[in-house]
Write an enzyme that holds these catalytic residues in place. Structure first.
Site, PDB file in Angstrom:
ATOM      1  N   ASP A  13       0.852  -1.193   0.000  1.00 12.75           N
ATOM      2  CA  ASP A  13       0.000   0.000   0.000  1.00 12.75           C
ATOM      3  C   ASP A  13       0.889   1.246   0.000  1.00 12.75           C
ATOM      4  O   ASP A  13       0.913   1.987   0.958  1.00 12.75           O
ATOM      5  CB  ASP A  13      -0.944  -0.014   1.222  1.00 12.75           C
ATOM      6  CG  ASP A  13      -0.207  -0.174   2.559  1.00 12.75           C
ATOM      7  OD1 ASP A  13       0.971  -0.614   2.565  1.00 12.75           O
ATOM      8  OD2 ASP A  13      -0.779   0.154   3.606  1.00 12.75           O
ATOM      9  N   HIS A 245       9.465  -0.093   9.222  1.00 14.77           N
ATOM     10  CA  HIS A 245       8.540  -1.235   9.282  1.00 14.77           C
ATOM     11  C   HIS A 245       8.686  -2.161   8.065  1.00 14.77           C
ATOM     12  O   HIS A 245       9.044  -3.333   8.198  1.00 14.77           O
ATOM     13  CB  HIS A 245       7.086  -0.748   9.322  1.00 14.77           C
ATOM     14  CG  HIS A 245       6.761   0.185  10.433  1.00 14.77           C
ATOM     15  ND1 HIS A 245       6.605  -0.236  11.729  1.00 14.77           N
ATOM     16  CD2 HIS A 245       6.535   1.527  10.452  1.00 14.77           C
ATOM     17  CE1 HIS A 245       6.297   0.796  12.504  1.00 14.77           C
ATOM     18  NE2 HIS A 245       6.250   1.879  11.749  1.00 14.77           N
TER      19      HIS A 245
HETATM   20  O1  LIG Z   1       0.169   6.043  13.506  1.00 12.44           O
HETATM   21  C1  LIG Z   1       0.020   5.354  12.505  1.00 12.44           C
HETATM   22  N1  LIG Z   1      -1.195   5.103  12.014  1.00 12.44           N
HETATM   23  C2  LIG Z   1      -1.378   4.366  10.893  1.00 12.44           C
HETATM   24  N2  LIG Z   1      -0.385   3.816  10.208  1.00 12.44           N
HETATM   25  C3  LIG Z   1       0.847   4.013  10.652  1.00 12.44           C
HETATM   26  C4  LIG Z   1       1.107   4.763  11.778  1.00 12.44           C
HETATM   27  N3  LIG Z   1       2.407   4.789  11.973  1.00 12.44           N
HETATM   28  C5  LIG Z   1       2.940   4.055  10.968  1.00 12.44           C
HETATM   29  N4  LIG Z   1       1.991   3.590  10.178  1.00 12.44           N
HETATM   30  C6  LIG Z   1       2.128   2.755   8.979  1.00 12.44           C
HETATM   31  O2  LIG Z   1       1.543   1.492   9.277  1.00 12.44           O
HETATM   32  C7  LIG Z   1       2.462   0.426   9.056  1.00 12.44           C
HETATM   33  C8  LIG Z   1       2.976  -0.110  10.364  1.00 12.44           C
HETATM   34  O3  LIG Z   1       1.960  -0.308  11.240  1.00 12.44           O
HETATM   35  C9  LIG Z   1       3.572   1.037   8.239  1.00 12.44           C
HETATM   36  O4  LIG Z   1       3.272   0.919   6.857  1.00 12.44           O
HETATM   37  C10 LIG Z   1       3.566   2.477   8.683  1.00 12.44           C
HETATM   38  O5  LIG Z   1       4.053   3.362   7.705  1.00 12.44           O
END
Ligand SMILES: O=c1[nH]cnc2c1ncn2[C@@H]1O[C@H](CO)[C@@H](O)[C@H]1O
Length: 321
Positions: A13, A245
């Site tokens: 994504d 991540h």
């Molecule tokens: O605070 C957040 N809310 C939603 N998505 C997030 C947040 N921080 C990082 N990611 C995104 O979600 C995935 C890891 O959980 C990663 O793709 C990151 O970029």
């Protein structure tokens, strides 16, 4: 003689850290990327497809097919949560890149996954970097998918730590908890890398400077899109650094010795205030009664990571021109 490169499909994504993972994969001799499949999460699916095509054009790898994934959750939910506040409205750090010239293939992501797993049973790895809808659809589409697919390496879950959407849930699992529960209980060979691990793998401000001073094509591109990701992390976590991540999950697929794991059954909470919570049963207690974890297939859950080695691999492969 070097081993044949591992065939991988990246379900993605994009997404700033997705872009890093995709470029990293294209720089990794251990793997051959045989396709990208797209999903909502950091952005809506239509934009994820557009970004996947764009990233392959930037990389000069338009030979790799892109299959568009689901626009709705497994239960046909349309109220999706997209993380544009993390990745920008365009998913790639608000850089206003031109639209891609290429188009996705006719097959849906789920159909492509089923087809590739069937073509080469046991040999295709899926690296799942977004909500697990496409993978769950593939499992539902073909009863043999879980057996045919080599390994599914998931970026997802928050095992015994707070989530990043709320204290209970990590974003990818929260995006489609029903799909996640289907995937974790499918019997496929699964390794999941959650934020309990990825929050230990940080690209610092000085690493970013190293990327910025490299003339490499990927390094230059990533330096631009990382700006917004850094601002978000500074605001949300008060750090001068970003969590890696998606690249970490990808590298765990390439070199399993980068992480250590626990093995057990994982279930996902699908409703209520803890929707998206991932719970691993570690098998240490033999419960006297049947539980929702009893007799479920086991998966591997990453619990420790060699963070310095992961960061070094990422930097070495992305700095190179
Ligand atoms: O605070 C957040 N809310 C939603 N998505 C997030 C947040 N921080 C990082 N990611 C995104 O979600 C995935 C890891 O959980 C990663 O793709 C990151 O970029």
């Amino acid at each position: 003689m070097a081993a044949e490169p591992k065939k991988i499909i990246i379900d993605t994504d994009p997404g700033i850290d997705d872009a890093m993972a995709i470029f990293l994969a294209l720089r990794s001799p251990e793997v051959q990327v045989i396709g990208l499949t797209t999903i909502y999460g950091n952005v809506y699916t239509t934009l994820a497809t557009r970004n996947a095509l764009h990233l392959l054009e930037v990389a000069g790898r338009t030979d790799i097919p892109v299959a568009e994934g689901s626009h709705v959750t497994l239960t046909k939910g349309t109220k999706l949560r997209v993380a544009d506040f993390v990745h920008g409205a365009d998913g790639l750090g608000n850089q206003n890149f031109p639209p891609p010239e290429g188009k996705p293939i006719e097959d849906s992501a789920a159909a492509f996954l089923v087809q590739q797993a069937k073509l080469d049973p046991g040999e295709v790895t899926v690296v799942a970097l977004g909500p697990l809808t496409n993978i769950a659809l593939a499992i539902q589409l073909d009863p043999d998918f879980a057996k045919n697919i080599g390994q599914i390496v998931i970026l997802g879950g928050a095992f015994a730590v707070n989530g990043n959407v709320n204290p209970a849930a990590e974003a990818n699992i929260f995006g489609d908890p029903d799909a996640a529960d289907v995937v974790f209980t499918s019997g496929a060979d699964i390794l999941t890398v959650g934020i309990n691990v990825t929050h230990q793998v940080v690209l610092t401000g000085s690493d970013r400077e190293k990327l910025a001073s490299s003339n490499g094509k990927f390094a230059q591109y990533l330096t631009k899109i990382l700006d917004l990701y850094f601002s978000y992390h500074h605001e949300a976590y008060n750090t001068d650094g970003v969590y890696l991540h998606d690249p970490t999950a990808f590298l765990a697929a390439v070199d399993p010795t980068l992480v250590t794991c626990m093995e057990g059954s994982v279930r996902v909470q699908t409703s209520g205030i803890t929707r998206g919570l991932t719970i691993l049963y570690n098998k240490q207690k033999r419960f006297g009664e049947i539980t929702e974890w009893s007799n479920k297939p086991t998966v591997k859950v990453a619990v420790t990571v060699d963070a310095p080695r992961v960061v070094k691999m990422i930097m070495d492969r992305l700095v190179e021109s």
